[in-house]
Design a protein around this motif. Structure first.
Motif, PDB file in Angstrom:
ATOM      1  N   ASP A  35       0.923  -1.208  -0.326  1.00  0.00           N
ATOM      2  CA  ASP A  35       0.228  -0.393   0.165  1.00  0.00           C
ATOM      3  C   ASP A  35       0.682   1.235  -0.085  1.00  0.00           C
ATOM      4  OD1 ASP A  35      -2.604   1.027  -0.370  1.00  0.00           O
ATOM      5  OD2 ASP A  35      -2.393   1.192   2.358  1.00  0.00           O
ATOM      6  N   PRO A  36       1.319   1.210  -1.354  1.00  0.00           N
ATOM      7  CA  PRO A  36       1.951   0.843  -2.425  1.00  0.00           C
ATOM      8  C   PRO A  36       3.327  -0.091  -2.435  1.00  0.00           C
ATOM      9  CG  PRO A  36       2.836   2.976  -2.478  1.00  0.00           C
ATOM     10  CD  PRO A  36       2.397   2.435  -1.167  1.00  0.00           C
ATOM     11  N   LEU A  37       2.908  -1.009  -3.142  1.00  0.00           N
ATOM     12  CA  LEU A  37       4.316  -1.852  -3.838  1.00  0.00           C
ATOM     13  C   LEU A  37       5.303  -0.495  -4.307  1.00  0.00           C
ATOM     14  CD1 LEU A  37       5.761  -4.960  -4.469  1.00  0.00           C
ATOM     15  CD2 LEU A  37       5.418  -3.852  -6.313  1.00  0.00           C
TER      16      LEU A  37
ATOM     17  N   ARG B 161      -4.842  -2.128  -5.501  1.00  0.00           N
ATOM     18  CA  ARG B 161      -3.352  -2.845  -4.340  1.00  0.00           C
ATOM     19  C   ARG B 161      -3.047  -3.881  -5.792  1.00  0.00           C
ATOM     20  NH1 ARG B 161      -3.973  -4.789   0.076  1.00  0.00           N
ATOM     21  NH2 ARG B 161      -5.867  -4.443   0.561  1.00  0.00           N
ATOM     22  N   LEU B 162      -3.602  -4.425  -6.107  1.00  0.00           N
ATOM     23  CA  LEU B 162      -3.700  -6.168  -6.572  1.00  0.00           C
ATOM     24  C   LEU B 162      -2.994  -5.026  -7.567  1.00  0.00           C
ATOM     25  CD1 LEU B 162      -3.754  -8.704  -7.321  1.00  0.00           C
ATOM     26  CD2 LEU B 162      -6.400  -8.345  -8.312  1.00  0.00           C
ATOM     27  N   ALA B 163      -3.782  -4.062  -8.437  1.00  0.00           N
ATOM     28  CA  ALA B 163      -3.461  -3.595 -10.054  1.00  0.00           C
ATOM     29  C   ALA B 163      -1.947  -3.010 -10.121  1.00  0.00           C
ATOM     30  CB  ALA B 163      -4.735  -2.431 -10.601  1.00  0.00           C
ATOM     31  N   MET B 164      -1.879  -1.816  -8.696  1.00  0.00           N
ATOM     32  CA  MET B 164      -0.006  -2.321  -9.261  1.00  0.00           C
ATOM     33  C   MET B 164       0.792  -3.212  -8.676  1.00  0.00           C
ATOM     34  SD  MET B 164      -0.824   1.529  -6.068  1.00  0.00           S
ATOM     35  CE  MET B 164      -1.704   0.872  -5.585  1.00  0.00           C
ATOM     36  N   VAL B 165       0.236  -4.537  -8.171  1.00  0.00           N
ATOM     37  CA  VAL B 165       1.213  -5.640  -7.992  1.00  0.00           C
ATOM     38  C   VAL B 165       1.337  -6.320  -8.841  1.00  0.00           C
ATOM     39  CG1 VAL B 165       1.493  -7.500  -6.741  1.00  0.00           C
ATOM     40  CG2 VAL B 165       0.963  -5.665  -5.252  1.00  0.00           C
ATOM     41  N   GLU B 166       0.401  -5.973  -9.792  1.00  0.00           N
ATOM     42  CA  GLU B 166       0.780  -7.176 -11.148  1.00  0.00           C
ATOM     43  C   GLU B 166       1.450  -6.218 -12.247  1.00  0.00           C
ATOM     44  OE1 GLU B 166      -4.671  -8.838 -10.903  1.00  0.00           O
ATOM     45  OE2 GLU B 166      -3.939  -7.238 -12.170  1.00  0.00           O
ATOM     46  N   LEU B 167       0.998  -5.252 -12.438  1.00  0.00           N
ATOM     47  CA  LEU B 167       1.685  -3.941 -13.035  1.00  0.00           C
ATOM     48  C   LEU B 167       3.386  -4.345 -12.773  1.00  0.00           C
ATOM     49  CD1 LEU B 167      -0.303  -0.629 -13.176  1.00  0.00           C
ATOM     50  CD2 LEU B 167       0.104  -2.094 -15.213  1.00  0.00           C
ATOM     51  N   ALA B 168       3.755  -3.950 -11.569  1.00  0.00           N
ATOM     52  CA  ALA B 168       5.149  -4.127 -10.681  1.00  0.00           C
ATOM     53  C   ALA B 168       5.450  -5.744 -11.538  1.00  0.00           C
ATOM     54  CB  ALA B 168       5.199  -4.099  -8.950  1.00  0.00           C
ATOM     55  N   VAL B 169       5.272  -6.371 -10.920  1.00  0.00           N
ATOM     56  CA  VAL B 169       6.039  -7.720 -11.365  1.00  0.00           C
ATOM     57  C   VAL B 169       5.903  -8.872 -12.894  1.00  0.00           C
ATOM     58  CG1 VAL B 169       5.826  -8.462  -9.199  1.00  0.00           C
ATOM     59  CG2 VAL B 169       3.744  -8.954 -11.123  1.00  0.00           C
ATOM     60  N   ALA B 170       4.540  -7.397 -14.009  1.00  0.00           N
ATOM     61  CA  ALA B 170       4.620  -8.767 -15.185  1.00  0.00           C
ATOM     62  C   ALA B 170       5.885  -8.756 -16.325  1.00  0.00           C
ATOM     63  CB  ALA B 170       3.430  -7.254 -15.974  1.00  0.00           C
TER      64      ALA B 170
ATOM     65  N   ALA C  53       6.258   1.813   2.462  1.00  0.00           N
ATOM     66  CA  ALA C  53       4.874   2.230   2.053  1.00  0.00           C
ATOM     67  C   ALA C  53       4.370   3.830   2.425  1.00  0.00           C
ATOM     68  CB  ALA C  53       3.726   1.038   1.836  1.00  0.00           C
ATOM     69  N   THR C  54       4.570   3.329   4.702  1.00  0.00           N
ATOM     70  CA  THR C  54       4.523   4.931   4.625  1.00  0.00           C
ATOM     71  C   THR C  54       4.946   6.563   4.672  1.00  0.00           C
ATOM     72  OG1 THR C  54       3.587   3.315   7.402  1.00  0.00           O
ATOM     73  CG2 THR C  54       4.171   5.263   6.868  1.00  0.00           C
ATOM     74  N   GLN C  55       6.493   5.656   4.190  1.00  0.00           N
ATOM     75  CA  GLN C  55       7.109   6.987   3.445  1.00  0.00           C
ATOM     76  C   GLN C  55       6.557   7.329   2.492  1.00  0.00           C
ATOM     77  OE1 GLN C  55      10.802   6.137   1.910  1.00  0.00           O
ATOM     78  NE2 GLN C  55      11.949   8.084   2.286  1.00  0.00           N
ATOM     79  N   ILE C  56       6.155   6.644   1.471  1.00  0.00           N
ATOM     80  CA  ILE C  56       5.910   7.203  -0.151  1.00  0.00           C
ATOM     81  C   ILE C  56       3.991   7.806   0.517  1.00  0.00           C
ATOM     82  CG2 ILE C  56       5.025   6.136  -2.458  1.00  0.00           C
ATOM     83  CD1 ILE C  56       7.419   3.724  -1.714  1.00  0.00           C
ATOM     84  N   ARG C  57       3.124   7.294   1.514  1.00  0.00           N
ATOM     85  CA  ARG C  57       2.223   8.067   0.991  1.00  0.00           C
ATOM     86  C   ARG C  57       2.384   9.158   1.439  1.00  0.00           C
ATOM     87  NH1 ARG C  57       1.251   2.711   3.277  1.00  0.00           N
ATOM     88  NH2 ARG C  57       1.101   3.410   5.298  1.00  0.00           N
ATOM     89  N   ALA C  58       2.722   9.769   2.465  1.00  0.00           N
ATOM     90  CA  ALA C  58       3.122  10.840   3.205  1.00  0.00           C
ATOM     91  C   ALA C  58       4.109  11.918   2.283  1.00  0.00           C
ATOM     92  CB  ALA C  58       4.831  10.491   4.382  1.00  0.00           C
ATOM     93  N   LEU C  59       4.471  11.428   1.659  1.00  0.00           N
ATOM     94  CA  LEU C  59       5.579  12.705   0.188  1.00  0.00           C
ATOM     95  C   LEU C  59       4.368  12.547  -0.851  1.00  0.00           C
ATOM     96  CD1 LEU C  59       8.923  10.177  -0.904  1.00  0.00           C
ATOM     97  CD2 LEU C  59       8.560  13.352   0.372  1.00  0.00           C
ATOM     98  N   LEU C  60       3.758  11.605  -1.158  1.00  0.00           N
ATOM     99  CA  LEU C  60       2.485  11.886  -2.308  1.00  0.00           C
ATOM    100  C   LEU C  60       1.955  12.934  -1.347  1.00  0.00           C
ATOM    101  CD1 LEU C  60       2.220   8.119  -3.527  1.00  0.00           C
ATOM    102  CD2 LEU C  60       2.616  10.083  -5.188  1.00  0.00           C
ATOM    103  N   ALA C  61       1.165  12.339  -0.314  1.00  0.00           N
ATOM    104  CA  ALA C  61       0.054  13.212   0.540  1.00  0.00           C
ATOM    105  C   ALA C  61       0.150  14.931   0.174  1.00  0.00           C
ATOM    106  CB  ALA C  61      -0.270  13.203   2.027  1.00  0.00           C
ATOM    107  N   ASP C  62       2.278  15.136   0.291  1.00  0.00           N
ATOM    108  CA  ASP C  62       2.490  16.202   0.591  1.00  0.00           C
ATOM    109  C   ASP C  62       3.079  17.171  -0.912  1.00  0.00           C
ATOM    110  OD1 ASP C  62       2.834  16.687   3.513  1.00  0.00           O
ATOM    111  OD2 ASP C  62       4.808  16.055   3.828  1.00  0.00           O
ATOM    112  N   GLY C  63       2.614  16.313  -1.893  1.00  0.00           N
ATOM    113  CA  GLY C  63       2.303  16.035  -2.802  1.00  0.00           C
ATOM    114  C   GLY C  63       4.319  16.714  -3.697  1.00  0.00           C
TER     115      GLY C  63
END
Length: 208
Positions: free
Chosen positions: A7-9, A50-59, A173-183
């Motif tokens: 959340d996210p991969l 979340r499933l779609a992101m994992v599928e895209l990442a490992v394709a 993932a926590t770090q990534i969500r925080a970065l996105l929330a801050d734009g």
């Protein structure tokens, strides 16, 4: 099997999975997104995202693949249930490995039916060279009885524990969500396909 909310991969998940798959010469390494993790708060985005992101990442990234069985269950995502269902699909002598980070491994005594896990699989603990904490007392006897120094010498379909050293990547993932929330940009922290999906669907934006 390598489970998580994803959340996210991110590249830390993928690098860990790929290193283990190559080192152990695995036929397949399944990333298994959890639906309702019993030990943490609910994921921020939907199961389908979340499933779609994992599928895209490992394709196209064999032997990594996605297994969505936990998302199809209408109950919390207990690892023992997933292991039992996987074991039922495999041959009696097929080796099955559960990959756990060090923190998750130390939390095993709080897991549902945790003492039964090794009846179905071996446990591979992803240990980073900079990890310096000790296992909790509840696991010390188990480690003394079941640990094997060399992961490549694990024998039989399950029942043992070993450690696989990982390249340290300080990404969460926590770090990534925080970065996105801050734009702010998360480029190079997630695969490009995951980044494009997050932006296309407006995920993890701050709620005003």
């Amino acid at each position: 099997m390598f489970g998580g909310t994803f959340d996210p991969l991110h590249i830390g998940h993928l690098r860990s999975a790929l290193e283990v798959a190559e080192f152990m010469a695995l036929d397949e390494l399944r990333l298994i997104p959890s639906a309702r993790p019993p030990h943490r708060s609910a994921p921020q985005v939907s199961a389908s995202d979340r499933l779609a992101m994992v599928e895209l990442a490992v394709a196209g990234l064999s032997p990594l693949c996605v297994d969505d069985r936990e998302l199809k269950r209408d109950k919390p995502s207990y690892s023992i249930d997933t292991l039992e269902s996987l074991r039922a699909e495999l041959g009696a002598d097929d080796q099955l490995f559960l990959l756990l980070g060090w923190d998750a491994f130390c939390g095993l005594p709080s897991w549902h039916r945790w003492t039964e896990l090794l009846e179905h699989c071996h446990i591979l603990v992803l240990q980073r060279p900079d990890a310096d904490s000790d296992a909790p007392e509840a696991l010390r006897n188990l480690l003394a009885a079941r640990s094997v120094n060399d992961p490549l010498s694990l024998s039989g379909p399950g029942g043992q524990i070993s450690f696989v050293w990982q390249t340290p990547l300080a990404v969460s993932a926590t770090q990534i969500r925080a970065l996105l929330a801050d734009g702010k940009s998360i480029r190079f922290l997630v695969p490009d396909a995951v980044l494009a999906y997050i932006h296309a669907h407006g995920l993890y934006r701050a709620v005003n």
